[in-house]
Scaffold this active site. Structure first.
Site, PDB file in Angstrom:
ATOM      1  N   ARG A 134     126.457  14.053  70.611  1.00 19.16           N
ATOM      2  CA  ARG A 134     124.701  14.283  69.915  1.00 19.16           C
ATOM      3  C   ARG A 134     124.358  12.657  70.285  1.00 19.16           C
ATOM      4  NH1 ARG A 134     123.886  19.459  68.460  1.00 19.16           N
ATOM      5  NH2 ARG A 134     121.880  17.838  67.128  1.00 19.16           N
ATOM      6  N   TRP A 175     120.218   9.153  67.660  1.00 18.97           N
ATOM      7  CA  TRP A 175     120.518   8.690  68.758  1.00 18.97           C
ATOM      8  C   TRP A 175     118.731   8.987  68.576  1.00 18.97           C
ATOM      9  CZ3 TRP A 175     116.753  11.172  72.339  1.00 18.97           C
ATOM     10  CH2 TRP A 175     117.054  11.777  73.339  1.00 18.97           C
ATOM     11  N   GLY A 199     116.477  15.023  64.050  1.00 16.22           N
ATOM     12  CA  GLY A 199     114.926  15.817  63.836  1.00 16.22           C
ATOM     13  C   GLY A 199     114.534  14.981  63.572  1.00 16.22           C
ATOM     14  N   GLU A 201     116.422  17.149  95.532  1.00 13.11           N
ATOM     15  CA  GLU A 201     117.359  17.322  94.403  1.00 13.11           C
ATOM     16  C   GLU A 201     118.033  18.356  94.900  1.00 13.11           C
ATOM     17  OE1 GLU A 201     117.482  15.582  91.871  1.00 13.11           O
ATOM     18  OE2 GLU A 201     118.553  16.347  90.186  1.00 13.11           O
ATOM     19  N   LYS A 250     122.351  17.179  94.138  1.00  9.59           N
ATOM     20  CA  LYS A 250     123.114  18.158  93.268  1.00  9.59           C
ATOM     21  C   LYS A 250     124.833  18.513  94.213  1.00  9.59           C
ATOM     22  CE  LYS A 250     122.242  17.070  90.151  1.00  9.59           C
ATOM     23  NZ  LYS A 250     120.896  15.811  89.862  1.00  9.59           N
TER      24      LYS A 250
END
Ligand code: G6P
Length: 615
Positions: free
Chosen positions: A28, A76, A103, A488, A492
């Site tokens: 995270r 983060w 948040g 793209e 991928k």
């Protein structure tokens, strides 16, 4: 997208449980980490450091890490660069309270200003510290319990949060609250656990309560879990039994981070637009454009520099900016730009696009353009990374940490920011009609919902993928806004399935690639109802005439192409310029499922890296 862990018990030490939990939540965010513990003497200690959880462990080797109650956080960064000071937990000024938060407190600046006028001093640049100072201020000033102070404070707060609080005067209690950020309480035998997801908990108990928005949980030793709302009304949360293994839950139940990130896109794009798109007032507001209005308004030319997927986003940005703002745009591979003595100067705006904000070539291109006097605008995901720090201004895409090496949600986040940039600049320059502007803003706001619905196509694509794993080459075709999407899609597939794939502007097929077409060469053709529909349909006929196999990406309800193509994937009908945001989704899923069918390491494909900090 930070990670939150908490523990409260009688017999176990909190610290090892918190550290283990943080490691599970490191996906995270991992720019800094910290822990707050209350020891047997009632001392509340906060230990935190820049870096990963392993750095925190090292930092704590000579510290007092005893105690049966604690909270911990892996960050983060959103507000304030990644640093030890900005790391969580944050003390309040009295040092009675410590908080962790996941948040964004949107009105933090206003609250901070008010508190500073009342003499409160702040240590960090974070929005989180504002909340703990506010709670402490309310508690002291009004002589309230911690719970009531939290309720009063949360009344004043606008934004998203999952928080957990310790109060040294109550070493038997953790208070946690959530709004729009996840929080799970684990209920053990005389002990409580807390996590951003259940992964830090399931080792100890399978009984959990998933807090809902507006829930405030009071975990107190010797008492049952109490859940109330902001008005102090008692709620009866459902205790659920989790039956998932650790490997799954760390990826939020998805088999791979890539699939999880593909599915996160509706939420990520909503985050990306939050506070920037105001549908009620049909407006896009980017603070960078307000702060640097004249520089951007007077740009004679825009040069976009980027690598890989970010470069593809740049190609879409070029079309968007030229269409709406009538400013010429060049898109350069950063690695080429930096070494070819480019013509760039003071009248240019250089936009650097980078998910990681650390790509060495992009950073070097930024430095070069800066040395020539250009104005630099960054579009990045990783907060506080090198590129945003080197730029004059910019816009974060706010899609959360991207862990799968093949970029998915960062791409759609970049395209979303570029769209908002083009619209806001065009509006300021007067190069877009009011009707067109309003229509596009409204439609852009609908994109997350469209993607959510479109993701139902996943099973269909999983089935389809099995039919195409034999291929050794793929061709992707698109025109206009869909051409970069074709590039793209091909990238991928290459990245994760190791099948050679090329993206081409559909009309260029006749100048070369058509020679490759036979029954072994699948062609993905983006043939939606935009201005190029008839022309791409003719290309599909040409492919079929040469026994090629066609996977057509069409607009919902198209009956013509489904008669000639071998497989069809339907997209929601949207404006031409917004189509890349939806057309990309099935191509991500196709690459993913083909790679899975071929047994490849989807999240960590061979030879690639998430952040390329070398040339
Ligand atoms: C690497 C990654 C790609 C990414 C490119 C640019 O090659 O594997 O997914 O598109 O770097 O990275 P950036 O962080 O600058 O967007």
């Amino acid at each position: 997208m930070c990670g939150i862990v908490g523990y409260l018990g009688k017999n176990r030490d909190a610290y090892p449980i918190l550290i283990k939990g943080l490691k599970r939540l490191e996906y995270r965010g991992y720019d800094s980490a910290g822990v707050a513990l209350i020891n047997e003497d009632g001392d509340l200690s906060v230990y935190k450091t820049k870096g990963k959880v392993a750095d925190l462990e090292e930092f704590c080797t000579d510290k007092d890490i005893t105690g049966h109650i604690g909270i911990a956080h892996t960050r983060w960064a959103t507000h304030g660069e990644p640093s030890s000071v900005n790391a969580h937990p944050h003390y309040s000024q009295s040092k009675n309270l410590a908080i962790i938060h996941n948040g964004i407190i949107e009105n933090y600046a206003e609250i901070k200003h008010n508190l500073m006028e009342k003499g409160i001093e702040f240590q960090s640049e974070t929005d989180t510290e504002v909340l703990v100072q506010l709670i402490d201020y309310i508690q002291t000033k009004k002589n309230l319990s911690l719970l009531m102070a939290v309720q009063v404070a949360l009344h004043q707060v606008i934004g998203a949060y999952a928080i957990a609080l310790l109060d040294k005067r109550h070493p038997d209690t953790i208070i946690a609250a959530r709004k729009q950020s996840p929080l799970v309480v684990g209920i053990g035998d005389g002990e409580f656990f807390l996590g951003s997801d259940a992964s830090p908990i399931i080792e100890y108990t399978d009984k959990v309560v998933y807090l809902d928005d507006g829930n405030i949980a009071v975990m107190k030793l010797g008492e049952e879990l109490k859940v109330v709302n902001i008005l102090n009304e008692k709620l009866s949360p459902e205790v659920q039994t989790v039956d998932i293994n650790l490997g799954q839950i760390e990826k939020g139940g998805y088999p791979h981070f890539m699939l999880k990130e593909i599915f996160e896109q509706p939420a990520c794009l909503t985050n990306c637009m939050r506070g920037r798109i105001n549908v009620e007032h049909d407006r896009v507001t980017l603070s960078a454009l307000i702060d640097h209005r004249s520089k951007l308004l007077n740009a004679k030319r825009i040069i976009i520099v980027a690598c890989g997927t970010s470069w593809h986003a740049g190609l879409i940005g070029k079309q968007m900016i030229e269409t709406f703002c009538r400013i010429p745009v060049e898109v350069e591979y950063a690695s080429e730009f930096r070494y070819r003595n480019p013509v760039v100067g003071e009248s240019d705006v250089v936009i650097a696009i980078s998910q990681s904000g650390e790509t060495a070539d992009t950073l070097a291109a930024v430095e070069l353009a800066k040395s020539r006097g250009a104005f630099i605008y960054g579009i990045c995901n990783a907060i506080g990374s090198s590129i945003p720090r080197a730029t004059d201004t910019g816009t974060y895409i706010h899609v959360g940490p991207e862990i799968g090496v093949a970029s998915t949600k960062a791409f759609t986040g970049q395209v979303t920011v570029l769209t908002m940039f083009a619209l806001a600049l065009a509006d300021a320059k007067g190069t877009v009609s009011h009707d067109e502007y309003v229509k596009t803003v409204k439609e852009l706001a609908q994109i997350p919902a469209m993607i959510k619905d479109l993701l139902k196509v996943n099973d269909q694509i999983a089935d389809m993928a099995r039919t195409f794993t034999y291929a050794r080459n793929f061709l992707y075709l698109g025109r206009g806004f869909s051409y970069p999407v074709a590039l793209e899609g091909a990238l991928k597939l290459k990245e994760i399935s190791y099948i050679h794939a090329e993206g081409y502007p559909a009309a260029e097929m006749k100048h070369g690639p058509i020679a490759l077409i036979d029954s072994d060469m699948p062609v993905v053709a983006i043939a939606t109802h935009n201005g190029m529909y008839e022309k791409v349909r003719s290309n599909i006929q040409e492919i079929k005439a040469r026994q090629g196999r066609v996977i057509a990406i069409v607009t919902k309800g198209d009956t013509t192409i489904s008669k000639i193509a071998d497989a069809v994937i339907e997209l929601p009908d949207t404006m031409d310029c917004l189509e890349p945001l939806v057309a990309t989704i099935p191509l991500q899923l196709l690459a993913y499922h083909i790679a899975v069918c071929k047994g490849k390491d989807v999240d960590q494909p061979r030879n690639l890296a998430k952040s390329v900090t070398v040339e």
